[in-house]
Design a protein around this motif. Sequence first.
Motif, PDB file in Angstrom:
ATOM      1  N   ARG A 141       0.835  -1.213   0.000  1.00 29.78           N
ATOM      2  CA  ARG A 141       0.000   0.000   0.000  1.00 29.78           C
ATOM      3  C   ARG A 141       0.866   1.258   0.000  1.00 29.78           C
ATOM      4  O   ARG A 141       0.561   2.237  -0.681  1.00 29.78           O
ATOM      5  CB  ARG A 141      -0.940  -0.011   1.207  1.00 29.78           C
ATOM      6  N   ALA A 145       1.101   4.227  -2.767  1.00 31.05           N
ATOM      7  CA  ALA A 145       0.868   5.640  -2.416  1.00 31.05           C
ATOM      8  C   ALA A 145       2.024   6.531  -2.864  1.00 31.05           C
ATOM      9  O   ALA A 145       1.822   7.711  -3.182  1.00 31.05           O
ATOM     10  CB  ALA A 145       0.677   5.761  -0.900  1.00 31.05           C
ATOM     11  N   ASP A 148       2.528  10.563  -2.169  1.00 29.73           N
ATOM     12  CA  ASP A 148       1.262  11.309  -2.082  1.00 29.73           C
ATOM     13  C   ASP A 148       0.787  11.401  -0.628  1.00 29.73           C
ATOM     14  O   ASP A 148       0.372  10.400  -0.027  1.00 29.73           O
ATOM     15  CB  ASP A 148       0.212  10.605  -2.956  1.00 29.73           C
ATOM     16  N   SER A 151      -2.759  10.091   0.372  1.00 29.45           N
ATOM     17  CA  SER A 151      -2.845   8.618   0.397  1.00 29.45           C
ATOM     18  C   SER A 151      -2.140   8.058   1.629  1.00 29.45           C
ATOM     19  O   SER A 151      -2.626   7.121   2.275  1.00 29.45           O
ATOM     20  CB  SER A 151      -2.198   8.016  -0.857  1.00 29.45           C
ATOM     21  N   VAL A 154      -4.336   8.357   4.598  1.00 26.32           N
ATOM     22  CA  VAL A 154      -5.427   7.367   4.586  1.00 26.32           C
ATOM     23  C   VAL A 154      -4.915   6.027   5.128  1.00 26.32           C
ATOM     24  O   VAL A 154      -5.575   5.372   5.955  1.00 26.32           O
ATOM     25  CB  VAL A 154      -5.997   7.202   3.154  1.00 26.32           C
TER      26      VAL A 154
END
Length: 164
Positions: A141, A145, A148, A151, A154
């Motif tokens: 993940r 990302a 960013d 992201s 999150v």
Amino acid sequence: MQMKQQLFDLFQAQIRNELESAYKYLGMAAYFETTPFKGFAGWMRLQAKEETEHAMKFFDYVHDRGHHLQLPAIQAMATEYASPLEAFRETLAHEQFVTSLINEMYRVAVEVQDYAAQILLQWYITEQVEEEKQSQDFVDRLETAGGDSASLLVIDKSAGKRSS
Ligand code: OFO
């Protein structure tokens, strides 16, 4: 009944290894506490707690088998990482290393025909599949990302939802 010396030596060393894992993840928690990523900080703190529980499960077991432990020194750990991705790559590599240690313990338990130790170690073998999977998921993940920030936040938020 006591374990064969060769197997006991590995169990004794693994208590230290699990506590070193806890200390490593506490170092990562300390790093994340200095960043906006408080979800990762909480996740690492819980991971450190889980590693302590792994150590204590071995601790109890060696006493159940009638051994007298020695506790060697634990090494210092990093509290600086270049990025969340670097920390989770290190976590994944570490868990792969721990899997190899557990597998070696199992190999010796089979070799010396210690059936009781094999049953205990099967729990750790299953646990390592989970440990590697969750680290790999974060690496995947975080790689997706990239840089960013939205992201990353999150992913951090989802890490912060971990409860145990
Ligand atoms: Fe104890 O599983 Fe991670 O190191």
